[in-house]
Scaffold this active site. Structure first.
Site, mmCIF file in Angstrom:
data_model
loop_
_atom_site.group_PDB
_atom_site.id
_atom_site.type_symbol
_atom_site.label_atom_id
_atom_site.label_comp_id
_atom_site.label_asym_id
_atom_site.label_seq_id
_atom_site.Cartn_x
_atom_site.Cartn_y
_atom_site.Cartn_z
ATOM 1 N N LYS A 258 0.741 0.818 -7.460
ATOM 2 C CA LYS A 258 -0.401 1.017 -6.556
ATOM 3 C C LYS A 258 -1.703 0.829 -7.312
ATOM 4 O O LYS A 258 -2.615 0.159 -6.857
ATOM 5 C CB LYS A 258 -0.395 2.451 -6.004
ATOM 6 C CG LYS A 258 0.499 2.647 -4.829
ATOM 7 C CD LYS A 258 0.464 4.105 -4.414
ATOM 8 C CE LYS A 258 1.557 4.385 -3.412
ATOM 9 N NZ LYS A 258 1.825 5.795 -3.237
ATOM 10 N N GLN B 155 1.104 11.648 -3.472
ATOM 11 C CA GLN B 155 2.464 11.113 -3.550
ATOM 12 C C GLN B 155 3.483 12.208 -3.186
ATOM 13 O O GLN B 155 3.463 13.289 -3.758
ATOM 14 C CB GLN B 155 2.716 10.589 -4.976
ATOM 15 C CG GLN B 155 4.043 9.914 -5.166
ATOM 16 C CD GLN B 155 4.168 8.613 -4.375
ATOM 17 O OE1 GLN B 155 3.227 7.844 -4.242
ATOM 18 N NE2 GLN B 155 5.350 8.367 -3.839
ATOM 19 N N ASP C 119 -2.665 7.327 4.102
ATOM 20 C CA ASP C 119 -1.230 7.340 4.418
ATOM 21 C C ASP C 119 -1.007 7.474 5.928
ATOM 22 O O ASP C 119 0.105 7.256 6.415
ATOM 23 C CB ASP C 119 -0.546 8.525 3.714
ATOM 24 C CG ASP C 119 0.335 8.063 2.557
ATOM 25 O OD1 ASP C 119 0.687 6.876 2.515
ATOM 26 O OD2 ASP C 119 0.655 8.922 1.703
#
Ligand code: NAP
Length: 295
Positions: free
Chosen positions: A54, A98, A121
């Site tokens: 990422k 995460q 997200d």
């Protein structure tokens, strides 16, 4: 029939190039550089690899990447305090925590604490609600990637019969909402569905997000259907004694009947990070009162 392979790697690379072009335009015309903060708790090796990719791709797209690595033992209080600081920081347009998080931390509480405008997200209940009611929203990255892949085969999904196997909050449900927004006719199947093979055989568009290796058999696929396999399952390799990654679909058999199919790996997986960059760019534009980007 042998299915066309949907090259997720190539489509993700194209998407990242489009993001980079828009990021360069933002910097040139508005002196805005989107910033993505990634929060990683503990030392889960798979998460570390993912977060590393990422970071690399964020920087390659011309955005700022800010990493916060916290120890496995961090308290919920300290993690929430970090989220509050990131929410208040105008240089940060996207916050990604995460998952999974260690046991002492309530993941939903952390998701709820993220500013919905920075929720790249798309897991915050406000974004989930906006998506469900057809309002503009930050949309979860994996389902967004699935739609881009499906539209690479059929630019209009309108009127097609779509079956989504799996009803999780991060894949199945948002994917179903996106498909409804595309005017597909949507069935969501799950572990209680009766006669899943028959349900799948109706699908012009079949999405598998189950987490069970090769569960969707070749003869469950309607001839000519587009098959998008979200699954990532690690299984022992018959030959090398190591492990290998397979999807939720029996790829070999399914590709004899499908019109188009995503491989695993190299299908949906690469799209997830590309869509994260898209969301960060969208957040940055919205934060500066600019129109949504052309990607
Ligand atoms: P999840 O939260 O475990 O949800 C799995 C869903 O599958 C549930 O709705 C479950 O039904 C359903 N299911 C389980 N067994 C079934 C069966 N025998 N028949 C029909 N439905 C069944 O999983 P997830 O987070 O959505 O992830 C799904 C897969 O996608 C996993 O392999 C995951 O690794 C992968 N994934 C990939 C990406 C990517 O970037 N490519 C991103 C996220 C996830 P119930 O609700 O009835 O229990």
């Amino acid at each position: 029939m042998t299915a066309k392979i949907i090259d997720g790697k190539a489509i993700a690379a194209e998407t990242r190039v489009k993001v980079a072009v828009e990021v360069a335009r933002l910097a040139r015309d508005h002196a805005v550089v989107p910033g993505l903060a990634v929060v990683l708790v503990g030392n889960n090796p798979a998460s570390e690899v993912y977060v590393g990719s990422k970071k690399k791709m964020t920087v390659e797209a011309g955005m700022k990447s800010l990493d916060h690595q916290l120890p496995e033992t961090v308290s919920e209080h300290d993690l929430l305090a970090l989220i509050a600081r990131l929410n208040a920081d105008p240089a940060i347009n996207g916050i990604l925590v995460q998952l999974p998080l260690p046991r002492q931390i309530d993941a939903q509480k952390v998701i709820n604490a993220i500013d919905p405008g920075k929720d790249v997200d798309g897991f915050h209940p406000l974004n989930a609600g906006r998506l469900a009611t057809g309002l503009p929203a930050l949309v979860p990255c994996t389902p967004l990637g699935c739609i881009i892949l499906a539209k690479s085969i059929q630019p209009s999904l309108s009127g097609l019969d779509a079956v989504v196997v799996g009803r999780s909050n991060i894949v199945g449900k948002p994917l179903a909402a996106l498909l409804i927004a595309e005017s597909a006719t949507v069935t969501v199947a799950h572990s209680k569905t009766h006669d899943l093979p028959a349900v799948c055989r109706r699908a012009d568009l079949l999405f598998a997000a189950v987490g069970r290796p090769e569960m969707i058999k070749g003869d469950w696929v309607k001839p000519g259907a587009t098959v998008i396999d979200v699954g990532i399952n690690r299984i022992p390799s018959a030959t090398s004694g190591k492990t290998r990654i397979v999807g939720d679909v029996d790829y070999g058999r399914a590709s004899e009947r499908a019109g188009a199919i995503t491989p695993v790996p190299g299908g949906v997986g690469p799209m997830t990070i590309a869509c994260l960059l898209v969301n960060t760019l969208r957040s940055a534009c919205a934060a500066h009162g600019l129109p949504p980007p052309a990607v």
